[in-house]
Design a protein around this motif. Structure first.
Motif, PDB file in Angstrom:
ATOM      1  N   UNK A   1     -12.431  14.382   7.424  1.00  0.00           N
ATOM      2  CA  UNK A   1     -11.489  15.423   7.036  1.00  0.00           C
ATOM      3  C   UNK A   1     -12.021  16.788   7.409  1.00  0.00           C
ATOM      4  N   UNK A   2     -11.390  17.814   6.855  1.00  0.00           N
ATOM      5  CA  UNK A   2     -11.770  19.194   7.144  1.00  0.00           C
ATOM      6  C   UNK A   2     -11.078  20.119   6.146  1.00  0.00           C
ATOM      7  N   UNK A   3     -11.723  21.214   5.814  1.00  0.00           N
ATOM      8  CA  UNK A   3     -11.096  22.359   5.149  1.00  0.00           C
ATOM      9  C   UNK A   3     -10.167  22.019   3.990  1.00  0.00           C
ATOM     10  N   UNK A   4      -8.874  22.343   4.121  1.00  0.00           N
ATOM     11  CA  UNK A   4      -7.898  22.114   3.048  1.00  0.00           C
ATOM     12  C   UNK A   4      -7.881  20.646   2.654  1.00  0.00           C
TER      13      UNK A   4
ATOM     14  N   UNK B   1      -7.801  28.594   3.710  1.00  0.00           N
ATOM     15  CA  UNK B   1      -6.748  29.586   3.614  1.00  0.00           C
ATOM     16  C   UNK B   1      -6.866  30.272   2.264  1.00  0.00           C
ATOM     17  N   UNK B   2      -6.218  31.464   2.029  1.00  0.00           N
ATOM     18  CA  UNK B   2      -5.479  32.266   2.963  1.00  0.00           C
ATOM     19  C   UNK B   2      -6.361  33.406   3.450  1.00  0.00           C
ATOM     20  N   UNK B   3      -6.084  34.058   4.598  1.00  0.00           N
ATOM     21  CA  UNK B   3      -5.019  33.690   5.504  1.00  0.00           C
ATOM     22  C   UNK B   3      -5.319  32.370   6.221  1.00  0.00           C
ATOM     23  N   UNK B   4      -4.254  31.745   6.721  1.00  0.00           N
ATOM     24  CA  UNK B   4      -4.409  30.470   7.415  1.00  0.00           C
ATOM     25  C   UNK B   4      -5.381  30.644   8.568  1.00  0.00           C
ATOM     26  N   UNK B   5      -6.342  29.758   8.649  1.00  0.00           N
ATOM     27  CA  UNK B   5      -7.347  29.860   9.702  1.00  0.00           C
ATOM     28  C   UNK B   5      -7.868  28.455   9.969  1.00  0.00           C
ATOM     29  N   UNK B   6      -7.835  28.069  11.240  1.00  0.00           N
ATOM     30  CA  UNK B   6      -8.258  26.696  11.566  1.00  0.00           C
ATOM     31  C   UNK B   6      -9.682  26.666  12.109  1.00  0.00           C
ATOM     32  N   UNK B   7     -10.328  27.846  12.180  1.00  0.00           N
ATOM     33  CA  UNK B   7     -11.606  27.919  12.872  1.00  0.00           C
ATOM     34  C   UNK B   7     -12.788  27.717  11.934  1.00  0.00           C
ATOM     35  N   UNK B   8     -13.965  27.833  12.526  1.00  0.00           N
ATOM     36  CA  UNK B   8     -15.159  27.380  11.803  1.00  0.00           C
ATOM     37  C   UNK B   8     -15.711  28.337  10.753  1.00  0.00           C
TER      38      UNK B   8
ATOM     39  N   UNK C   1     -14.381  32.149   9.323  1.00  0.00           N
ATOM     40  CA  UNK C   1     -13.108  31.952  10.031  1.00  0.00           C
ATOM     41  C   UNK C   1     -13.230  31.992  11.541  1.00  0.00           C
ATOM     42  N   UNK C   2     -14.382  31.558  12.060  1.00  0.00           N
ATOM     43  CA  UNK C   2     -14.535  31.446  13.509  1.00  0.00           C
ATOM     44  C   UNK C   2     -15.017  32.705  14.207  1.00  0.00           C
ATOM     45  N   UNK C   3     -15.385  33.751  13.446  1.00  0.00           N
ATOM     46  CA  UNK C   3     -15.967  34.942  14.094  1.00  0.00           C
ATOM     47  C   UNK C   3     -17.203  34.510  14.870  1.00  0.00           C
ATOM     48  N   UNK C   4     -17.213  34.811  16.169  1.00  0.00           N
ATOM     49  CA  UNK C   4     -18.291  34.325  17.023  1.00  0.00           C
ATOM     50  C   UNK C   4     -19.633  34.938  16.601  1.00  0.00           C
TER      51      UNK C   4
END
Ligand code: SF4
Ligand code: SF4
Lengths: 387, 176, 84
Positions: free
Chosen positions: A80-83, A112-119, A355-358
């Protein structure tokens, strides 16, 4: 025969479950985990894996189905993941309390929130007190190897706890790189067959699992879980060694991995894929005559406090990176867990990559510099834009 | 370490191209890594994908900001996107276009990949064609490894056709 | 000692003997019984067990709920007041 394939982290996870010959899989798709369950469904559909794939309508049901399956004595896998992981929350405690050695792949993703699919790692870190062993992989090979190790750790009679193998969403789940797939026979020989003595379904030997635990026994049952976590430290180290002997790959001592720590006054503490980038920066700076070290926490639960303290005994400045945040403390969970045990050191905390910030090499260099000059206990959010 | 950035549109196979290149490098005995730009993907929207190639195990996990090479799969992207952003000075850029384009400060190569794709594949899918051109221009992977990588990415027939398309482009750009 | 996973290996679903809870006591007439297994399945304590091809009630655990009386299709189980 082992073979090398160029595959993603999710494929590596699916391959690992196949190699371990799991009996039951129940999972619900969620980005960036989806390709793992798709691959497993494919394995089951074309007969490459003789397992039951239980389709469900949510992650809550997925983990519940896994508990049912594992309670019968089946080797059980989920992902699974996240939510999705958050939705599993209440059931995760049941898996550990019932001492069911379920193995899960979790693709670390922001909540979430905000919705974010990244790492980031907020999802799994938020589940730290559920009684699951947590391993954080640094690359795709380690993802595969850790899942194989996870079954052996989880099913060990001294442990009997579920294990969550975490890999960074997108950064590993969607990156292809060379992964050695060990020989199927050798893996099956390594993990063995799961023959539980404690939890099974046998009409001739009826037992009751998951009963009410009245106040006179509840504390003991939780203390047993804590003891199992204590035992897990040694088992994780042994399995790491045994794995190295058989397959030639090793991840530190299984609990932590250190890099250039002997000569360094300033040591970064981190988990997951960012450790690769940190090693790269350490090597670059070494060329300039500057010494920095890395301590990678591989198992966040059990948290190997003694090993961490010992590894950091010569360090002065400890920079702890967190891909998560404990709101209201302005600290990450790894920092809050460790700071109390490192009172004789200067510890600083860096909130990174939410949230995926590099996380660039320059960010790592900035952390190193900051850790040298900063006051004890400072927190810095890396790469935060002016608002 | 060599870093390559692919520009395409969602559905054009930029990610697949980056992965095929990583496979080809691996068949040449090197280490490699390929990943998409971590953003929102929609069909037709501009997308990016990346490949890293090195002689040793690749540990770097950050995105690519200063590529050695850039590959542009769709010429219309040139109007809306700064495709040379961060490209190293004198770096090579391979563009799918039927126009003669020269980008100031960079080594620009053009190929009408759409034309080749239509002719060999019968479809305007350019990712394998442009990989052939990239290989001809840079020599970073061998054409044999590229063809092998293409063959084991697609089903047999399609793989053969795509390998052929790559080879045609490879020879075309070599002859220029 | 609490077992691993707090699993109960004894019959019934409780580690405490619940027999003393009874106000009413089920009495099974083994000659009337047709071995339909209804009582065996429905007993919430799991204390109806098969022995030598016949069912019998384990009074150490039977808490006297009389569900078995209700479920028996041939009225092979009756109830009496427990003597205390
Ligand atoms: S009364 Fe019947 S159903 Fe109830 S506990 Fe006793 S045997 Fe079981
Ligand atoms: S329900 Fe009645 S008939 Fe059926 S097994 Fe029990 S006692 Fe016998």
């Amino acid at each position: 025969m082992s073979k090398v394939k160029i595959i993603t982290g999710t494929s590596a996870a699916a391959e690992a479950a196949r190699l371990c010959d799991v009996d039951v899989i129940s999972a619900y798709p969620i980005t960036p985990q989806t390709t793992c369950v798709e691959k497993l469904a494919e394995f089951v559909a074309n007969g490459e894996l003789d397992a039951e794939f239980i389709k469900v309508e949510s992650e809550h049901s997925a983990i519940s189905a896994c508990i049912g399956a594992s309670a019968t004595g089946a080797r059980t896998f989920t992902a699974t993941s996240s939510q999705g992981l958050a939705l599993m929350h209440e059931v995760l405690f049941i898996a550990s309390g019932m001492r069911l050695p379920i193995v899960m792949m979790n693709a670390n993703r922001a909540l979430s929130a905000p919705i974010n699919i990244w790492n980031d790692q907020q999802d799994s870190i938020s589940q730290r007190d559920t009684g699951w062993i947590q391993i954080y992989a640094a690359d795709n090979q380690e993802t595969l190897d850790s899942i194989i190790q996870a079954f052996k750790i989880a099913e060990n009679e001294k442990v009997l706890l579920p294990v969550m193998v975490n890999l960074d969403g997108f950064i590993l789940t969607h990156t292809v790189e060379p992964v050695e797939l060990p020989d199927e026979e050798e893996v099956r020989d390594f993990v063995g067959i799961y023959e539980p003595k404690h939890a099974y379904l046998d009409p001739d030997r009826p037992i009751t699992q998951g009963p009410v635990g009245v106040p006179s026994c509840y504390m003991e049952s939780k203390y047993n879980v804590q003891n199992a976590m204590n035992n897990a430290e040694k088992v994780i180290m042994d399995v790491n060694e045994e794995f190295a002997k058989k397959f030639g790959r090793k991840y530190g001592n299984g609990l932590i991995e250190t890099y250039n720590i002997e000569n360094a006054e300033t040591v970064l503490v981190a988990m997951g894929s960012v450790c690769g980038t940190i090693k790269e920066v350490i090597d670059d700076l070494k060329q300039e005559g500057k010494e920095y070290g890395l301590l990678r926490i591989r198992t966040y639960r059990p948290l190997p406090i003694n090993h961490i303290r010992e590894a950091l005994k010569n360090a002065k400045n400890i920079a702890i990176l967190d891909k998560d945040i404990t709101f209201g403390m302005n600290k990450g969970a790894v920092y809050t867990d460790l700071a109390g045990f490192l009172k004789d050191k200067k510890t600083t905390n860096y909130i990174v990559g939410l949230g995926g910030r590099d996380i660039r090499q320059d960010d790592i260099k900035e952390i190193m510099k900051h850790a040298e000059k900063a006051e004890d206990g400072e927190t810095k959010w890396m790469g935060l834009k002016e608002q | 370490m060599i870093e390559i950035r692919f520009h395409g549109r969602g559905g054009q196979g930029a990610v697949t191209a980056a992965q095929i290149l990583a496979k080809a490098a691996f068949y040449d005995g090197k280490f490699s890594q390929a990943f998409p730009f971590f953003g929102v993907e929609r069909r037709g929207a501009p997308v990016m994908a990346f490949t890293r190639i090195d002689d040793k195990k690749i540990r770097l996990r950050s995105q690519i900001y200063e590529p050695d090479y850039v590959v542009v799969q769709d010429p219309t992207l040139l109007d809306t996107i700064d495709v040379t952003s961060g490209l190293k000075k004198g770096g090579k850029i391979v563009i799918n276009t039927n126009k003669d384009i020269k980008l100031e400060g960079y080594d620009t190569y053009t190929i009408d990949a759409t034309d080749v794709a239509l002719e060999v594949l019968g479809l305007p899918i350019v990712n394998t064609v442009i990989l052939g051109a990239f290989t001809g221009v840079t020599g970073e992977v061998t054409i044999d490894s590229l063809k092998k990588a293409i063959m084991d990415t697609f089903p047999k027939k399609l793989g053969e056709k795509n390998a052929k398309a790559a080879e045609v482009a490879y020879n075309m750009i070599k002859e220029e | 000692m609490v077992t691993v996973g707090t699993i109960i290996y004894e019959p019934g679903n409780s580690t405490n003997k619940t027999g003393s809870w009874r106000v009413f006591k089920p009495i099974m007439d083994k000659d009337k019984c047709v071995m339909c297994e209804n009582c065996f399945i429905f007993c919430p304590e799991g204390c109806i067990k098969e022995k030598d091809g016949k069912f019998e009630i384990d009074y150490d655990y039977c808490k006297g709920c009389l569900i078995c009386v209700n479920e028996c299709p041939v009225k092979a189980i009756s109830s009496i007041r427990e003597e205390k």
